[in-house]
Scaffold this motif. Structure first.
Motif, PDB file in Angstrom:
ATOM      1  N   THR A 833      -2.136 -14.031  -8.241  1.00 58.61           N
ATOM      2  CA  THR A 833      -2.302 -15.279  -8.655  1.00 58.61           C
ATOM      3  C   THR A 833      -1.375 -15.329  -9.851  1.00 58.61           C
ATOM      4  N   PHE A 834      -0.633 -16.288 -10.029  1.00 58.74           N
ATOM      5  CA  PHE A 834       0.268 -16.896 -10.951  1.00 58.74           C
ATOM      6  C   PHE A 834       0.028 -18.121 -11.685  1.00 58.74           C
ATOM      7  N   ASN A 835      -0.112 -17.906 -12.910  1.00 53.99           N
ATOM      8  CA  ASN A 835      -0.512 -19.275 -13.782  1.00 53.99           C
ATOM      9  C   ASN A 835       0.663 -19.502 -14.699  1.00 53.99           C
ATOM     10  N   ASN A 836       1.542 -20.566 -14.760  1.00 54.01           N
ATOM     11  CA  ASN A 836       2.446 -20.951 -15.743  1.00 54.01           C
ATOM     12  C   ASN A 836       1.861 -21.113 -17.073  1.00 54.01           C
ATOM     13  N   THR A 837       2.663 -20.709 -18.091  1.00 55.69           N
ATOM     14  CA  THR A 837       2.185 -20.957 -19.617  1.00 55.69           C
ATOM     15  C   THR A 837       3.350 -21.733 -20.204  1.00 55.69           C
ATOM     16  N   THR A 838       4.655 -21.531 -19.693  1.00 48.12           N
ATOM     17  CA  THR A 838       5.723 -22.038 -20.281  1.00 48.12           C
ATOM     18  C   THR A 838       6.904 -22.257 -19.364  1.00 48.12           C
ATOM     19  N   GLY A 839       7.359 -23.576 -19.677  1.00 47.92           N
ATOM     20  CA  GLY A 839       8.591 -23.803 -18.663  1.00 47.92           C
ATOM     21  C   GLY A 839       8.311 -24.013 -17.380  1.00 47.92           C
ATOM     22  N   ARG A 840       9.151 -23.833 -16.275  1.00 47.08           N
ATOM     23  CA  ARG A 840       9.237 -23.997 -15.017  1.00 47.08           C
ATOM     24  C   ARG A 840       9.620 -22.731 -14.197  1.00 47.08           C
ATOM     25  N   PRO A 841       8.995 -21.580 -14.522  1.00 44.80           N
ATOM     26  CA  PRO A 841       9.434 -20.248 -13.665  1.00 44.80           C
ATOM     27  C   PRO A 841       9.395 -20.457 -12.204  1.00 44.80           C
ATOM     28  N   ARG A 842      10.508 -19.570 -11.663  1.00 42.58           N
ATOM     29  CA  ARG A 842      10.626 -19.827 -10.156  1.00 42.58           C
ATOM     30  C   ARG A 842      10.330 -18.363  -9.543  1.00 42.58           C
ATOM     31  N   ILE A 843       9.218 -18.283  -8.705  1.00 43.05           N
ATOM     32  CA  ILE A 843       8.982 -16.948  -8.247  1.00 43.05           C
ATOM     33  C   ILE A 843       9.584 -16.731  -6.914  1.00 43.05           C
ATOM     34  N   ARG A 844      10.559 -15.731  -6.831  1.00 44.91           N
ATOM     35  CA  ARG A 844      11.462 -15.581  -5.488  1.00 44.91           C
ATOM     36  C   ARG A 844      10.678 -14.634  -4.492  1.00 44.91           C
ATOM     37  N   ALA A 845      10.127 -13.641  -4.770  1.00 47.71           N
ATOM     38  CA  ALA A 845       9.674 -12.414  -4.086  1.00 47.71           C
ATOM     39  C   ALA A 845       8.806 -11.846  -4.645  1.00 47.71           C
ATOM     40  N   ILE A 846       7.679 -11.306  -3.819  1.00 49.70           N
ATOM     41  CA  ILE A 846       6.584 -10.301  -4.153  1.00 49.70           C
ATOM     42  C   ILE A 846       6.331  -8.995  -3.228  1.00 49.70           C
ATOM     43  N   GLU A 847       6.279  -8.005  -3.767  1.00 48.79           N
ATOM     44  CA  GLU A 847       6.079  -6.663  -3.004  1.00 48.79           C
ATOM     45  C   GLU A 847       4.984  -5.876  -3.579  1.00 48.79           C
ATOM     46  N   ALA A 848       4.143  -5.452  -2.533  1.00 39.86           N
ATOM     47  CA  ALA A 848       2.908  -4.504  -3.294  1.00 39.86           C
ATOM     48  C   ALA A 848       3.059  -3.331  -2.301  1.00 39.86           C
ATOM     49  N   ASP A 849       2.742  -2.115  -2.871  1.00 36.78           N
ATOM     50  CA  ASP A 849       2.913  -0.792  -2.245  1.00 36.78           C
ATOM     51  C   ASP A 849       1.450  -0.344  -2.344  1.00 36.78           C
ATOM     52  N   GLY A 850       1.117   0.538  -1.164  1.00 33.42           N
ATOM     53  CA  GLY A 850      -0.151   1.214  -1.022  1.00 33.42           C
ATOM     54  C   GLY A 850      -0.039   2.210  -0.127  1.00 33.42           C
ATOM     55  N   SER A 851      -1.339   2.757  -0.053  1.00 32.08           N
ATOM     56  CA  SER A 851      -1.505   3.775   1.003  1.00 32.08           C
ATOM     57  C   SER A 851      -2.845   3.784   1.575  1.00 32.08           C
ATOM     58  N   ALA A 852      -2.955   4.130   2.828  1.00 36.95           N
ATOM     59  CA  ALA A 852      -4.590   4.206   3.339  1.00 36.95           C
ATOM     60  C   ALA A 852      -5.275   5.176   2.648  1.00 36.95           C
ATOM     61  N   SER A 853      -6.437   4.672   2.492  1.00 41.80           N
ATOM     62  CA  SER A 853      -7.478   5.681   1.567  1.00 41.80           C
ATOM     63  C   SER A 853      -8.860   5.197   2.025  1.00 41.80           C
ATOM     64  N   PHE A 854      -9.738   6.132   1.648  1.00 45.33           N
ATOM     65  CA  PHE A 854     -11.202   5.902   1.543  1.00 45.33           C
ATOM     66  C   PHE A 854     -11.645   5.816   2.914  1.00 45.33           C
ATOM     67  N   ARG A 855     -11.305   6.674   3.732  1.00 44.70           N
ATOM     68  CA  ARG A 855     -11.777   6.523   5.371  1.00 44.70           C
ATOM     69  C   ARG A 855     -13.193   6.999   5.314  1.00 44.70           C
ATOM     70  N   SER A 856     -13.987   6.979   4.597  1.00 38.16           N
ATOM     71  CA  SER A 856     -15.456   7.366   4.799  1.00 38.16           C
ATOM     72  C   SER A 856     -16.050   6.183   5.593  1.00 38.16           C
ATOM     73  N   THR A 857     -16.998   6.365   6.198  1.00 40.69           N
ATOM     74  CA  THR A 857     -17.755   5.405   6.968  1.00 40.69           C
ATOM     75  C   THR A 857     -18.742   4.541   5.941  1.00 40.69           C
ATOM     76  N   THR A 858     -18.928   5.136   4.872  1.00 36.87           N
ATOM     77  CA  THR A 858     -19.682   4.175   3.874  1.00 36.87           C
ATOM     78  C   THR A 858     -19.228   2.852   3.482  1.00 36.87           C
ATOM     79  N   LYS A 859     -20.067   1.927   3.395  1.00 34.27           N
ATOM     80  CA  LYS A 859     -19.440   0.538   3.350  1.00 34.27           C
ATOM     81  C   LYS A 859     -18.844   0.430   1.841  1.00 34.27           C
ATOM     82  N   ALA A 860     -17.889  -0.439   1.733  1.00 33.34           N
ATOM     83  CA  ALA A 860     -17.324  -1.004   0.398  1.00 33.34           C
ATOM     84  C   ALA A 860     -17.393  -2.455   0.234  1.00 33.34           C
ATOM     85  N   ASP A 861     -18.241  -2.885  -0.783  1.00 34.99           N
ATOM     86  CA  ASP A 861     -18.663  -4.070  -0.772  1.00 34.99           C
ATOM     87  C   ASP A 861     -17.437  -4.903  -2.107  1.00 34.99           C
TER      88      ASP A 861
END
Length: 861
Positions: A833-861
């Protein structure tokens, strides 16, 4: 973003997810179900064709004409209490119940004046016109102490401006700022009478029929020939040659003019125009007379019983002379006693099928045809029936027919039929046929008219509350036909109807719908609302006041102002982009008192745009300011206030395309500042399953810069002293070392050993001095000493160590790639989430990196 060079058998490969552009937002489905380029939320943003998401331009106040001040544009009533009240007859107390507001507004322009682009606001006691091109403001009064209240509407038609007041006589203004809004015609309607022309009251000149009397005829009226001559059995009664039953459209109305003295007049019958053989020519000398061929004129002053006097028509003219013909010898020789003036009348054009026989133009001067204005084909004509609103369609006004017009002026009777409409005569706002111009839709059902829209191919769309109909062929009302389009959806807000190409868009119970004109005979509604993607927002609209919603189309966008979250007035604008074919933003202002009474597209050239009118009299232009600020007025008589735009955007939920839980490692965001202003924003993130919210940081924190050693002075009365002084040199003296800082013509000396700070002018003389406030204040209140008189002065200093990296807003026009670590936050999905505080910024691209993890059958809330 760096990855591992190789992976082992037990390693989880790092995967990427993100967007390189944005096209719209969708809050109906879960954020992990959204496709590329879609946002989960967009507040006060614009998503342009290149895919950038940028804070919208700010709102600019154009005019706030109404003020709580007797000397200003509008006077507010007040009471003078005399006993037992605050003020005791001396202090004036404003009556809040009488405070004015804007009840209606419209755009107005004079097609003959390029600079006449106005927005007219109708308040209680008068109207105010704001010229968008010049900025000038003019007041238009209401005649006869008339007033305008809640529910009024406005419309420009026939080069006039109407104010409709349901159940009361409408007001009309003729476009002349010297005139007031007047009441339209009311009371008993005088049904059309015959127009009988005596000799000299009719002429045919160059295939134009001209009548030397007006008799209530208006431009656009239809007249019919009852007889080519008054007495066909009289051989001496000259025929006009017109065909009985022929109908003509009145093309021009002549209004009586001022009397002018003829310089000289002569008459002769030599070398006449063949059209006027056997007649006498009267030649009048009058410089700058201004008459045109065919103009009806009244001539007097040529002696008793002279045929040159009376009703005539200009047959020929030059700049200094005009000529007319008479049947008989006037015997004029340089006569100077005559006067002339333009007469009342009208003209129409005659084509070949309008003649029964063609006679010479001169013979028509003594012809006696009989005309009639169009006769009602029903129960007779009536005046305007006190409608709540009207639209312009096929040169007619079309409106709800909820009231009948009584014989007494300004008196009306409610019919009890809320599903009827009626249409005016062509180009005549005062004449309505009570049968063939009248239509009922869904009679006998729990339905009523809400709106009307003039569509293409002579199609009128009739919006009822629970159904939609169309009427075709209203050029000839007798042959008009209607049909039901759908009874599955209706209209809730009259002013939400907008046509875009072959589509008609409107607000219904189920959201924003789109009617499409598929072919010549096929107008169909879509099965799914156009607002399906923002259904969560549509559910927030206050259904108790959603009839106030208003919309316009501009710059390939549909702007719909609605009351959200229980608000009684429109407090938000939903924006749909036709280029992206997605909903783009929910626009709001950071003031809960600011409302949108109307949206108007007006202006020419650079001034053309969307203007928002609020109920307090403010005219505001949307998407105008480049600085990311809204300047609005939200109180009658109050000052305008500037607010920062509270924009935000939330991305879709990135999942890397799997259901597995991930370890989110890093992100990369491309941001660019606007061309004219610096920019900053905050970034937060949220994971789901496990659920967590956390701060990423600010744009400025990822954009640090090394700073030069400096001291900043502030709070001094001498503005030349205030500002930042940058380090220049170190002076090593036997007694002490002095650090020198400079700023223009002022310099600052810091002597650490004596804890002294000196401010000097260009001559090196002290202006202010004191103990070094960096270590300890010179005085208990941190003040300095004025070197000229020893008095204490206000002022303070701030030291910045050289080489420090400080957070810095992104400079104008600069772009940056922000990279950072997420810290192996675990979760099925990740949102930013992006909230501007000054001026009129332009957001052009976003990328997130991750890997599979936590393969346990225990629930995750």
């Amino acid at each position: 973003m760096p990855d591992y060079r190789t992976y082992g058998a037990r390693d989880d490969r790092i995967a990427k997810d993100g967007d390189v552009g944005f096209i719209g937002f969708n809050n109906r489905v879960r954020p992990d179900q959204l496709g590329k380029g879609m946002l989960a939320d967009s507040q006060n943003m614009r998503l342009d064709l290149n895919g950038e998401a940028q804070v919208r331009k700010g709102i600019e106040l154009i005019e706030a004409p109404f003020a709580v001040n007797p000397s200003d544009t509008l006077l507010l009533p007040f009471n003078l209490p005399t006993t037992g009240q605050i003020g005791d007859g001396v202090t004036a107390i404003l009556d809040p119940s009488q405070v004015v507001e804007v009840y209606a507004s419209t755009k107005y322009s004079d097609p003959n004046d390029q600079s006449s682009q106005y927005i007219i606001l109708a308040a209680n006691d008068n109207a105010v016109a704001k010229n968008i091109q010049t900025g000038a403001t003019q007041t238009i009064q209401y005649a006869n102490t008339e007033s305008v209240g809640s529910g009024a509407t406005m419309l420009q038609a026939f080069n006039k401006v109407f104010i409709f007041r349901e159940g009361s006589t409408a007001l009309v203004w003729d476009g002349n700022f010297s005139n007031d809004f007047e009441l339209v015609e009311s009371g008993e309607y005088e049904q059309p009478v015959q127009i009988v022309c005596a000799p000299g009251e009719f002429a045919i000149i160059e295939n134009r029929g001209i009548v030397h009397q007006q008799d209530g005829v208006q431009a656009g009226s239809v007249i019919e020939v009852l007889s080519a001559q008054t007495n066909p059995d009289d051989q001496n009664d000259q025929t006009s040659g017109l065909k009985e039953g022929a109908r003509f459209d009145v093309a021009k109305i002549f209004e009586g003019g001022a009397s002018q003295n003829i310089t000289s007049a002569t008459s002769d019958n030599a070398n006449l125009n063949p059209e006027y053989s056997d007649m006498y020519r009267v030649t009048c000398t009058l410089s700058g007379h201004g008459y045109k061929v065919g103009d009806p004129i009244d001539v007097t002053g040529f002696g008793s019983n002279n045929v040159a006097n009376g009703s005539h028509f200009v047959a020929e003219k030059t700049d200094g002379e005009f000529i007319y013909y008479v049947d008989g010898n006037p015997n004029l020789t340089s006569n100077t006693s005559g006067t002339v003036q333009l007469a009342h009348g009208f003209e129409f054009y005659i084509n070949s099928d309008g003649y029964d026989e063609k006679v010479r133009d001169g013979l028509t001067l003594t012809s006696t045809p009989i005309f009639t204005r169009r006769v009602s084909v029903g129960l007779g004509f009536t005046h305007m029936p006190a409608p709540p609103y009207a639209i312009y369609h096929q040169r007619r006004l079309v409106m709800p027919f909820k009231y009948t017009v009584d014989d007494a002026e300004n008196s009306y009777t409610l019919t009890g039929n809320a599903d009827e409409i009626i249409a005016s005569d062509i180009l005549d706002s005062d004449t309505y046929d009570q049968i063939y111009a009248q239509y009922r839709f869904n009679a006998g059902t729990a339905d009523f008219n809400v709106g009307l829209h003039s569509f293409a191919n002579d199609t009128l769309i009739v919006f009822n509350r629970n159904s939609i109909h169309e009427v075709r062929g209203m050029i000839d009302l007798k042959n008009a036909s209607s049909r039901l389009i759908t009874d599955e959806v209706g209209l809730v807000a009259r002013q939400s109807v907008v046509q875009v190409g072959s589509s008609v868009i409107f607000l219904s119970d189920n959201g924003v719908y789109n009617l499409q004109f598929l072919d010549e005979y096929n107008l169909r509604g879509g099965e799914v609302p156009m607002s399906e993607a923002i259904n969560s927002t549509m559910k927030r609209i206050n259904q108790n006041t959603w009839e106030k919603s208003v919309a316009v189309y501009f710059d390939n966008r549909y702007f719909l102002a609605v009351p959200l979250d229980g608000n009684a007035t429109n407090n938000a604008i939903l924006v749909y982009s036709f280029l992206n074919k997605q909903w783009e933003s929910i626009d709001t202002v950071d003031n809960t008192e600011w409302d949108i009474e109307n949206l108007i597209v007006a202006g020419r050239g650079d001034e053309r745009g969307v203007y928002a009118v609020n109920a307090l009299g403010g005219v505001h232009r949307l998407d105008y300011r480049e600085d990311g600020k809204d300047r609005v007025v939200a109180e009658i008589g109050g000052d305008d206030t500037t607010y920062g735009i509270q924009s935000s955007m939330t991305t879709r939920q990135y999942t890397i395309g799997t259901m597995e839980r991930k370890k989110w490692k890093e992100f990369d965001i491309h941001v660019q500042s606007s061309d004219d202003y610096r920019s900053d924003l905050t970034i937060t993130a949220e994971t789901e399953n496990p659920d967590a919210e956390f701060e990423i940081g600010t744009l400025s924190s990822f954009n640090p810069r090394k700073v030069q050693e400096s001291v900043t002075l502030s709070g001094f009365s001498d503005e030349n002293v205030n500002g930042t002084y940058t380090f220049t040199e170190e002076l090593i003296l036997p007694s002490a070392s002095i650090y020198v800082y400079n700023k223009g013509s002022r310099s600052l000396h810091w002597i650490p050993s004596g804890q002294v700070l000196q401010v000097k002018n260009e001559s090196g003389a002290d202006i202010y001095y004191g103990l070094d406030p960096i270590i300890s204040p010179a005085l208990p209140d941190g003040s300095f000493i004025d070197a000229s008189n020893g008095n204490t002065v206000s002022g303070s200093s701030t030291y910045t160590q050289g080489g420090d990296s400080v957070p810095t807003t992104l400079a104008e026009g600069e772009d940056v790639s922000i990279r950072g670590r997420i810290g192996n936050r675990r979760g099925y999905g990740l949102q930013f989430t992006f909230n501007n505080t000054t001026g009129r910024p332009r957001i052009r691209a976003i990328e997130a990196d991750g890997s599979a993890s936590f393969r346990s059958t225990t629930k995750a809330d």
